[in-house]
Design an enzyme around this catalytic site. Structure first.
Site, PDB file in Angstrom:
ATOM      1  N   HIS A 247       0.748  -1.129  -0.139  1.00 33.67           N
ATOM      2  CA  HIS A 247      -0.010   0.156  -0.020  1.00 33.67           C
ATOM      3  C   HIS A 247       0.949   1.430  -0.127  1.00 33.67           C
ATOM      4  O   HIS A 247       1.765   1.279   0.894  1.00 33.67           O
ATOM      5  CB  HIS A 247      -0.902  -0.022   1.259  1.00 33.67           C
ATOM      6  CG  HIS A 247      -2.281  -0.862   1.071  1.00 33.67           C
ATOM      7  ND1 HIS A 247      -3.204  -0.745   1.829  1.00 33.67           N
ATOM      8  CD2 HIS A 247      -2.391  -1.997   0.256  1.00 33.67           C
ATOM      9  CE1 HIS A 247      -4.072  -1.579   1.501  1.00 33.67           C
ATOM     10  NE2 HIS A 247      -3.499  -2.443   0.648  1.00 33.67           N
TER      11      HIS A 247
ATOM     12  N   TYR B 190      -9.123   5.462   7.486  1.00 37.35           N
ATOM     13  CA  TYR B 190      -9.348   6.093   9.205  1.00 37.35           C
ATOM     14  C   TYR B 190     -10.445   6.913   9.013  1.00 37.35           C
ATOM     15  O   TYR B 190     -10.096   8.028   8.645  1.00 37.35           O
ATOM     16  CB  TYR B 190      -7.930   6.262   9.530  1.00 37.35           C
ATOM     17  CG  TYR B 190      -6.763   5.127   9.696  1.00 37.35           C
ATOM     18  CD1 TYR B 190      -6.053   5.002   8.711  1.00 37.35           C
ATOM     19  CD2 TYR B 190      -6.507   4.768  10.910  1.00 37.35           C
ATOM     20  CE1 TYR B 190      -5.217   4.016   8.953  1.00 37.35           C
ATOM     21  CE2 TYR B 190      -5.699   3.906  11.166  1.00 37.35           C
ATOM     22  CZ  TYR B 190      -4.970   3.303  10.321  1.00 37.35           C
ATOM     23  OH  TYR B 190      -3.988   2.453  10.475  1.00 37.35           O
TER      24      TYR B 190
ATOM     25  N   PRO C 229      -3.785   0.148  18.892  1.00 40.92           N
ATOM     26  CA  PRO C 229      -3.653  -0.474  17.496  1.00 40.92           C
ATOM     27  C   PRO C 229      -3.838   0.673  16.454  1.00 40.92           C
ATOM     28  O   PRO C 229      -3.505   0.351  15.314  1.00 40.92           O
ATOM     29  CB  PRO C 229      -4.856  -1.345  17.373  1.00 40.92           C
ATOM     30  CG  PRO C 229      -5.685  -1.160  18.417  1.00 40.92           C
ATOM     31  CD  PRO C 229      -5.043  -0.339  19.570  1.00 40.92           C
TER      32      PRO C 229
ATOM     33  N   LYS D 140       1.418  -0.417  15.034  1.00 33.88           N
ATOM     34  CA  LYS D 140       2.812  -0.535  15.583  1.00 33.88           C
ATOM     35  C   LYS D 140       2.943  -1.673  16.266  1.00 33.88           C
ATOM     36  O   LYS D 140       4.481  -2.061  16.454  1.00 33.88           O
ATOM     37  CB  LYS D 140       3.181   0.836  16.082  1.00 33.88           C
ATOM     38  CG  LYS D 140       3.343   1.882  15.490  1.00 33.88           C
ATOM     39  CD  LYS D 140       4.503   2.006  14.576  1.00 33.88           C
ATOM     40  CE  LYS D 140       4.454   2.828  13.269  1.00 33.88           C
ATOM     41  NZ  LYS D 140       4.452   2.511  12.055  1.00 33.88           N
TER      42      LYS D 140
ATOM     43  N   TYR E 264       4.204   6.427  10.013  1.00 32.74           N
ATOM     44  CA  TYR E 264       3.385   5.295   9.561  1.00 32.74           C
ATOM     45  C   TYR E 264       4.223   4.044   9.123  1.00 32.74           C
ATOM     46  O   TYR E 264       4.002   3.130   9.395  1.00 32.74           O
ATOM     47  CB  TYR E 264       2.113   5.788   8.843  1.00 32.74           C
ATOM     48  CG  TYR E 264       1.210   4.644   8.838  1.00 32.74           C
ATOM     49  CD1 TYR E 264      -0.023   4.762   9.643  1.00 32.74           C
ATOM     50  CD2 TYR E 264       0.850   3.636   7.704  1.00 32.74           C
ATOM     51  CE1 TYR E 264      -0.809   3.646   9.909  1.00 32.74           C
ATOM     52  CE2 TYR E 264      -0.207   2.982   7.626  1.00 32.74           C
ATOM     53  CZ  TYR E 264      -1.124   2.747   8.508  1.00 32.74           C
ATOM     54  OH  TYR E 264      -2.088   1.984   8.561  1.00 32.74           O
TER      55      TYR E 264
HETATM   56  C1  PHB Z   1      -5.907  -4.183  10.565  1.00 32.71           C
HETATM   57  O1  PHB Z   1      -5.737  -4.571   9.241  1.00 32.71           O
HETATM   58  O2  PHB Z   1      -5.983  -5.155  11.241  1.00 32.71           O
HETATM   59  C2  PHB Z   1      -5.364  -3.071  11.239  1.00 32.71           C
HETATM   60  C3  PHB Z   1      -4.845  -1.918  10.221  1.00 32.71           C
HETATM   61  C4  PHB Z   1      -4.400  -0.804  10.499  1.00 32.71           C
HETATM   62  C5  PHB Z   1      -4.372  -0.480  11.995  1.00 32.71           C
HETATM   63  C6  PHB Z   1      -4.833  -1.436  12.817  1.00 32.71           C
HETATM   64  C7  PHB Z   1      -5.199  -2.730  12.620  1.00 32.71           C
HETATM   65  O3  PHB Z   1      -4.236   0.700  12.496  1.00 32.71           O
END
Ligand code: PHB
Ligand code: APR
Length: 392
Positions: A72, A201, A293, A297, A385
């Site tokens: 990505h 997000y 989460p 990280k 990130y």
């Molecule tokens: C996930 O795909 O489980 C995932 C992706 C991004 C995050 C947390 C979990 O910030």
């Protein structure tokens, strides 16, 4: 039983350590309280930094990751009714992330251990650890109703947040830093096409949501919920409705419903132990630190700890030099605290806080506007990130 490094826990941290040590000719024994099936089907996060991908590929366990991982180059932030792309690739001089489930990383590492006939024992619970202030530490475990012992040169405490290693360090020798958030994430894995090719997000007045994926056919979705949410309050129809509301504030995407394969609630916590070492006991991964989460990280920090620990142990065994082992905690904690800050910041930026005031809500939106309009602010998000480069 005798080995050089006794490893408690076969999560990503313990398994990666055993793998990297084996490549350097160092023996280890891994014991894991859960079954192989349990460990391989535990659904966790799924975003790998470039540095984590490199560790796995360079050490020969990256074949499936390279075939099936989804690279990505950007993520989207959705707020105030619009989506904004953060171009991770352009902002970081060509770095990116790879979406590949932690569960898959664990399967690949277990397969490598088994292929090498390396000692890895499931359903074997460490009951206590001893003598790690001496040169011959011990791990006691129960197997088939009998108490047994591993004698080793070093113990790696890779037994997660609820493990036994960290609590065995004498009180007063550790400092603990902690923040518990007043919300959790309800996560689902569903058999349906992800709404977008990139992660979204969402900041929304009803609370945070995250649209992620595992494959082009399997989507991974999260909704902000109460920290002690009863999953019974969330029948499938309510989950889809809530996701639809939080996503569609962002515009034109289609949320395809499909069978929900798994549902769980994750509480949110920031936690750091200092130091990460006591005598010949080295803590790594969730045993030493937890991040919420939001910044993705957790697994990446565990991999960075293990990269350091494997190198430090190799320097010790090959050159008789303990300098890297002595620096382990200080070196790891610099990266840990950077990731702690980033994860706290992403969490604070995107969630709805129960006690929030209109003033704080406006500040959140001002920050989101800044991050999406200013190249300098977007670069800061992007470089954290994708993961900051390793120090050495
Ligand atoms: C996930 O795909 O489980 C995932 C992706 C991004 C995050 C947390 C979990 O910030
Ligand atoms: N004896 C043996 N095994 C144990 C014991 C014990 N007494 N206590 C805990 N374990 C095992 C757990 O069953 C688990 O499989 O240790 C393992 C720890 O694994 P993880 O919790 O996955 O932790 P870690 O390997 O540090 O991985 C960090 O996992 O939790 C996520 O978000 C986190 O992505 C991050 C990553």
């Amino acid at each position: 039983m005798r080995t050089q490094v006794g490893i408690v826990g076969a999560g990503p941290a313990g398994l990666l350590l055993a793998h990297l040590l084996r490549l350097r000719g160092i023996d280890s024994i891994v014991i894991e309280s859960r079954s192989r099936d349990y460990v391989e089907s535990r659904i966790r996060a799924g975003v790998l930094e470039q540095g984590t991908v490199d560790i796995l590929c360079e050490s020969g366990v990256g074949e499936r990751l390279q075939q099936q991982g989804l690279p990505h180059h950007g993520i989207e932030l959705s707020f105030s009714g619009a989506r904004h792309r953060i171009n991770l690739h352009d902002l970081t001089g060509g770095r990116a992330i790879t979406v590949y489930g932690q569960t898959e990383v664990v399967k690949d590492l277990i397969a490598a251990q088994i292929a090498a006939a390396a000692p890895l024992y499931f359903e074997v619970e460490a009951t206590s650890i001893h003598d790690f202030e001496s040169e011959s530490p011990k791990i006691r475990f129960r197997q088939g109703g009998k108490e047994r012992e591993i004698q080793c040169d070093f113990i790696a405490g890779c037994d997660g947040f609820h493990g036994i290693c960290r609590p065995t360090i004498p009180a007063g020798k550790l400092s603990v830093f902690e923040r518990v958030y007043p919300f959790g994430w309800l996560g689902i894995l569903a058999q349906s096409t992800p709404p977008s090719e990139e992660l979204i997000y969402c900041h929304h007045e009803r609370g945070f949501a995250l649209f992620s994926m595992r494959t082009p056919e399997i989507t991974r979705l999260y909704i902000q919920c109460e920290p002690d949410e009863d999953i019974a309050n969330w029948p499938d129809a309510r989950i889809w409705d809530e996701l639809e509301t939080r996503l569609h504030a962002g515009g034109d995407l289609t949320l395809t419903e499909g069978p929900i394969l798994q549902k769980s609630v994750t509480p949110m916590r920031s936690f750091v132990t200092e130091p990460m070492q006591f005598g010949r006991l080295f803590l790594a991964g969730d045993a030493a630190h937890i991040v919420p989460p939001t910044g993705a990280k957790g697994l990446n920090l565990a991999a960075a700890d293990i990269r350091m620990l494997a190198r430090a142990l190799a320097t010790f065994y090959q050159a008789g030099n303990a300098a890297l082992l002595e620096q382990y905690s200080v070196t790891c904690l610099r990266r840990v605290w950077r990731a702690e800050h980033f994860s706290w910041w992403m969490t604070s930026l995107l969630h709805k806080f129960p006690e929030t005031t209109p003033f704080q809500q406006r500040l959140q939106l001002a920050e989101l506007e800044y991050v999406t309009r200013s190249r300098a602010a977007a670069t800061s998000l992007a470089e954290n990130y994708v993961g900051l480069p390793f120090e050495d």
